[in-house]
Write a protein that holds these residues in place. Structure first.
Motif, PDB file in Angstrom:
ATOM      1  N   LYS A 203     -26.768  57.379 -66.989  1.00 39.87           N
ATOM      2  CA  LYS A 203     -27.773  58.000 -66.119  1.00 39.87           C
ATOM      3  C   LYS A 203     -27.166  58.393 -64.784  1.00 39.87           C
ATOM      4  N   GLN A 204     -26.349  57.530 -64.225  1.00 40.00           N
ATOM      5  CA  GLN A 204     -25.720  57.818 -62.936  1.00 40.00           C
ATOM      6  C   GLN A 204     -24.742  58.983 -63.073  1.00 40.00           C
ATOM      7  N   PHE A 205     -23.996  59.000 -64.187  1.00 42.57           N
ATOM      8  CA  PHE A 205     -23.050  60.098 -64.429  1.00 42.57           C
ATOM      9  C   PHE A 205     -23.794  61.431 -64.505  1.00 42.57           C
ATOM     10  N   ASN A 206     -24.885  61.473 -65.266  1.00 45.61           N
ATOM     11  CA  ASN A 206     -25.667  62.704 -65.389  1.00 45.61           C
ATOM     12  C   ASN A 206     -26.254  63.133 -64.051  1.00 45.61           C
ATOM     13  N   HIS A 207     -26.680  62.154 -63.267  1.00 41.70           N
ATOM     14  CA  HIS A 207     -27.213  62.467 -61.933  1.00 41.70           C
ATOM     15  C   HIS A 207     -26.139  63.095 -61.060  1.00 41.70           C
ATOM     16  N   ASP A 208     -24.938  62.542 -61.127  1.00 45.38           N
ATOM     17  CA  ASP A 208     -23.831  63.067 -60.305  1.00 45.38           C
ATOM     18  C   ASP A 208     -23.450  64.482 -60.741  1.00 45.38           C
ATOM     19  N   VAL A 209     -23.397  64.706 -62.054  1.00 51.22           N
ATOM     20  CA  VAL A 209     -23.056  66.040 -62.557  1.00 51.22           C
ATOM     21  C   VAL A 209     -24.122  67.057 -62.148  1.00 51.22           C
ATOM     22  N   SER A 210     -25.384  66.658 -62.290  1.00 53.98           N
ATOM     23  CA  SER A 210     -26.474  67.568 -61.923  1.00 53.98           C
ATOM     24  C   SER A 210     -26.453  67.887 -60.434  1.00 53.98           C
ATOM     25  N   SER A 211     -26.102  66.909 -59.616  1.00 54.55           N
ATOM     26  CA  SER A 211     -26.020  67.141 -58.176  1.00 54.55           C
ATOM     27  C   SER A 211     -24.929  68.149 -57.845  1.00 54.55           C
ATOM     28  N   LEU A 212     -23.787  68.032 -58.532  1.00 48.01           N
ATOM     29  CA  LEU A 212     -22.696  68.979 -58.312  1.00 48.01           C
ATOM     30  C   LEU A 212     -23.082  70.382 -58.789  1.00 48.01           C
ATOM     31  N   ARG A 213     -23.795  70.434 -59.913  1.00 48.32           N
ATOM     32  CA  ARG A 213     -24.153  71.722 -60.497  1.00 48.32           C
ATOM     33  C   ARG A 213     -25.242  72.451 -59.721  1.00 48.32           C
ATOM     34  N   ALA A 214     -25.908  71.763 -58.810  1.00 51.54           N
ATOM     35  CA  ALA A 214     -26.944  72.430 -58.012  1.00 51.54           C
ATOM     36  C   ALA A 214     -26.355  73.591 -57.221  1.00 51.54           C
ATOM     37  N   ALA A 215     -25.078  73.474 -56.842  1.00 53.67           N
ATOM     38  CA  ALA A 215     -24.450  74.534 -56.037  1.00 53.67           C
ATOM     39  C   ALA A 215     -24.376  75.845 -56.805  1.00 53.67           C
ATOM     40  N   ILE A 216     -24.110  75.791 -58.114  1.00 51.53           N
ATOM     41  CA  ILE A 216     -23.984  77.031 -58.885  1.00 51.53           C
ATOM     42  C   ILE A 216     -25.338  77.720 -59.020  1.00 51.53           C
ATOM     43  N   GLU A 217     -26.417  76.949 -59.027  1.00 46.69           N
ATOM     44  CA  GLU A 217     -27.753  77.553 -59.068  1.00 46.69           C
ATOM     45  C   GLU A 217     -28.033  78.333 -57.786  1.00 46.69           C
ATOM     46  N   HIS A 218     -27.597  77.785 -56.657  1.00 44.46           N
ATOM     47  CA  HIS A 218     -27.763  78.499 -55.386  1.00 44.46           C
ATOM     48  C   HIS A 218     -26.898  79.763 -55.356  1.00 44.46           C
ATOM     49  N   ILE A 219     -25.705  79.672 -55.934  1.00 49.77           N
ATOM     50  CA  ILE A 219     -24.812  80.837 -55.990  1.00 49.77           C
ATOM     51  C   ILE A 219     -25.452  81.953 -56.808  1.00 49.77           C
ATOM     52  N   ILE A 220     -26.004  81.598 -57.964  1.00 45.12           N
ATOM     53  CA  ILE A 220     -26.666  82.599 -58.805  1.00 45.12           C
ATOM     54  C   ILE A 220     -27.881  83.178 -58.100  1.00 45.12           C
ATOM     55  N   GLY A 221     -28.609  82.332 -57.376  1.00 47.96           N
ATOM     56  CA  GLY A 221     -29.753  82.822 -56.609  1.00 47.96           C
ATOM     57  C   GLY A 221     -29.344  83.852 -55.570  1.00 47.96           C
ATOM     58  N   GLY A 222     -28.208  83.593 -54.888  1.00 56.24           N
ATOM     59  CA  GLY A 222     -27.706  84.548 -53.904  1.00 56.24           C
ATOM     60  C   GLY A 222     -27.292  85.853 -54.558  1.00 56.24           C
ATOM     61  N   LEU A 223     -26.667  85.762 -55.720  1.00 59.60           N
ATOM     62  CA  LEU A 223     -26.238  86.965 -56.447  1.00 59.60           C
ATOM     63  C   LEU A 223     -27.446  87.787 -56.875  1.00 59.60           C
ATOM     64  N   LYS A 224     -28.499  87.107 -57.290  1.00 54.02           N
ATOM     65  CA  LYS A 224     -29.675  87.821 -57.785  1.00 54.02           C
ATOM     66  C   LYS A 224     -30.617  88.262 -56.665  1.00 54.02           C
ATOM     67  N   ASN A 225     -30.259  87.972 -55.426  1.00 50.22           N
ATOM     68  CA  ASN A 225     -30.970  88.611 -54.318  1.00 50.22           C
ATOM     69  C   ASN A 225     -30.698  90.109 -54.298  1.00 50.22           C
ATOM     70  N   TRP A 226     -29.617  90.517 -54.991  1.00 51.67           N
ATOM     71  CA  TRP A 226     -29.419  91.941 -55.278  1.00 51.67           C
ATOM     72  C   TRP A 226     -30.313  92.223 -56.480  1.00 51.67           C
ATOM     73  N   LYS A 227     -31.507  92.708 -56.206  1.00 53.00           N
ATOM     74  CA  LYS A 227     -32.582  92.698 -57.198  1.00 53.00           C
ATOM     75  C   LYS A 227     -32.345  93.620 -58.380  1.00 53.00           C
ATOM     76  N   ILE A 228     -31.355  94.490 -58.290  1.00 54.85           N
ATOM     77  CA  ILE A 228     -31.033  95.304 -59.451  1.00 54.85           C
ATOM     78  C   ILE A 228     -30.557  94.429 -60.603  1.00 54.85           C
ATOM     79  N   LEU A 229     -30.110  93.200 -60.294  1.00 54.74           N
ATOM     80  CA  LEU A 229     -29.668  92.261 -61.321  1.00 54.74           C
ATOM     81  C   LEU A 229     -30.766  91.294 -61.759  1.00 54.74           C
TER      82      LEU A 229
END
Length: 257
Positions: A203-229
């Motif tokens: 459970k702790q391992f999955n929590h740590d991985v998910s915490s690290l992966r939150a950054a890529i979700e923000h990156i994708i959100g920034g990319l998709k602020n270009w609404k043509i995508l």
């Protein structure tokens, strides 16, 4: 006009981008002085189309020109944006060589409902219930975009898409540390074993991985602020890979690469 909100770039970045394009046009002996819109306004118009996914008729009304003029400006400026931003950012291979952990995640680019007799069936995603293309996005643990992959058919699962675009070979062949979802062979959350609960360390391992992966979700959100995508691409599918590449370079340019 608040450029950073409307075009995605601040005033300084806009001026620098236009100056680069002007330098190329001057070197080729091309003058735009006879056009109703000057070069600055033409670049601004194309960025608005990319950032806001504005239909060309609406852009024509905004700039008080005809829709065919908007279309000509789009086809004139878009390749120039690609050209002047070609040195922006680094490739996935270069990022891997630096030895830092890399975050990977897939996302989809909606393309609307297209005839099944063409590419509609191949691009239809049962997961998202929409016609789309799939791309992979790479970023750093600090939340900075690195690169996006070539698109593949939206019907393909992320595990197949990352292999088809060539990224899996790059990442596994280099021995890089990369963190992705459960569809890959990277560092991933531990799946639940049937018949027993996850152990505390799992459970702790999955929590740590998910915490690290939150950054890529923000990156994708920034990319998709270009609404043509993100809103649903309406143009020719053959041109979408180039647009994805240009938008990626614009986002890298925006964040300061």
């Amino acid at each position: 006009m608040h450029y950073q909100t409307t075009t995605g770039l601040d005033d300084e970045s806009m001026i620098e981008l236009v100056a680069r394009i002007h330098q190329i046009l001057t070197g080729r002996g091309i003058e735009l002085t006879r056009h109703r819109l000057g070069l600055y306004r033409q670049v601004e118009l194309v960025l608005i189309l990319l950032r806001q996914d504005m239909v060309q008729m609406r852009a024509a009304d905004l700039y008080r020109i005809s829709q065919p003029s908007v279309s000509r400006i789009w086809r004139r400026i878009l390749p120039l944006l690609d050209e002047v931003l070609i040195m922006t950012g680094i490739s996935l291979q270069q990022a891997v060589a630096q030895g830092e952990p890399i975050l990977i995640d897939g996302t989809f680019i909606p393309t609307g409902n297209r005839p099944a007799s063409g590419q509609g069936a191949a691009n239809y995603s049962g997961k998202h219930h929409v016609g789309c293309l799939s791309i992979q996005v790479a970023g750093t643990l600090a939340g900075d975009l690195i690169a996006t992959s070539a698109p593949v058919a939206g019907s393909r699962h992320d595990s197949a898409a990352i292999r088809m675009c060539g990224w899996q070979d790059i990442l596994e062949g280099s021995g890089a540390t990369w963190i992705a979802d459960t569809a890959t062979t990277a560092i991933t959350p531990i799946k639940k074993t049937p018949g027993r609960d996850r152990l505390e360390w799992e459970k702790q391992f999955n929590h740590d991985v998910s915490s690290l992966r939150a950054a890529i979700e923000h990156i994708i959100g920034g990319l998709k602020n270009w609404k043509i995508l993100s809103k649903g691409y309406r143009g020719r599918l053959a041109e979408l890979p180039q647009i994805i590449k240009i938008v990626t370079r614009l986002e890298l340019y925006r964040i300061g690469w």
